[in-house]
Scaffold this motif. Sequence first.
Motif, PDB file in Angstrom:
ATOM      1  N   ASP A 101       0.864  -1.181   0.000  1.00 54.38           N
ATOM      2  CA  ASP A 101       0.000   0.000   0.000  1.00 54.38           C
ATOM      3  C   ASP A 101       0.898   1.227   0.000  1.00 54.38           C
ATOM      4  N   PHE A 103       0.644   5.816   0.193  1.00 55.67           N
ATOM      5  CA  PHE A 103      -0.163   7.016   0.359  1.00 55.67           C
ATOM      6  C   PHE A 103       0.680   8.240   0.039  1.00 55.67           C
ATOM      7  N   ARG A 124      -7.094   8.561   8.099  1.00 57.12           N
ATOM      8  CA  ARG A 124      -7.900   7.952   7.039  1.00 57.12           C
ATOM      9  C   ARG A 124      -9.326   7.795   7.568  1.00 57.12           C
ATOM     10  N   THR A 131      -6.946   4.241  -0.772  1.00 57.86           N
ATOM     11  CA  THR A 131      -5.940   4.934   0.029  1.00 57.86           C
ATOM     12  C   THR A 131      -5.701   6.356  -0.460  1.00 57.86           C
ATOM     13  N   ASN A 132      -5.542   6.535  -1.761  1.00 53.63           N
ATOM     14  CA  ASN A 132      -5.178   7.856  -2.281  1.00 53.63           C
ATOM     15  C   ASN A 132      -6.360   8.710  -2.719  1.00 53.63           C
TER      16      ASN A 132
END
Length: 192
Positions: A101, A103, A124, A131-132
């Motif tokens: 993952d 970010f 988050r 995620t982005n």
Amino acid sequence: ATGTDFVEIYNRSEKVLDMKNLWLATRDATTGELASAKETAPDGRLVFPGEYLVLTADAGAVQAEYFSPVPGAFVQMESLPSFSNEEGTVVLLTPLLEVVDEFSYYAGLHFALLNSTKGISLERIDFNRPTNDRTNWHSAAKDVGYATPAYKNSQYLDAGETENPIGITPEVFSPDEDGYNDVVNINYHFDQ
């Protein structure tokens, strides 16, 4: 606030993960290549489903600055990759450099009315959203001291699913940075 760096991870899977198999890195801003890959827990550290974990080079400083009900959920790393306050990329990867993952953050993700973002964590909102997705991040609430290391984010909101064409959660929201109903989610479900 000293703004001691830390990265919080959350195990949203139903598997037990071993941090020995997860490293932390950043990306070079110019080339986009992985940089400063660091082992998180060379001797291993299990992360159970639904567990939060904090990665930091100075667990004592983070615990002195921010409240945490789970002091055992801090992993003291030898050093962290260098993360700028203004912008950067946090990458979680395997020892074989396969990205798990990542970010990419920038200061503009913080709540616009804050005078300073030093020592204020980005949280988050929903772990099930990408995620982005820039709308999936918000500044931690003042009421929790601007960070929630190793426990549920102050801005967390599970959007869930709706059978209605449009769903709003919560129906009444108040973006006043008190950690209660600061963020609203609008879900939609159309046949086309």
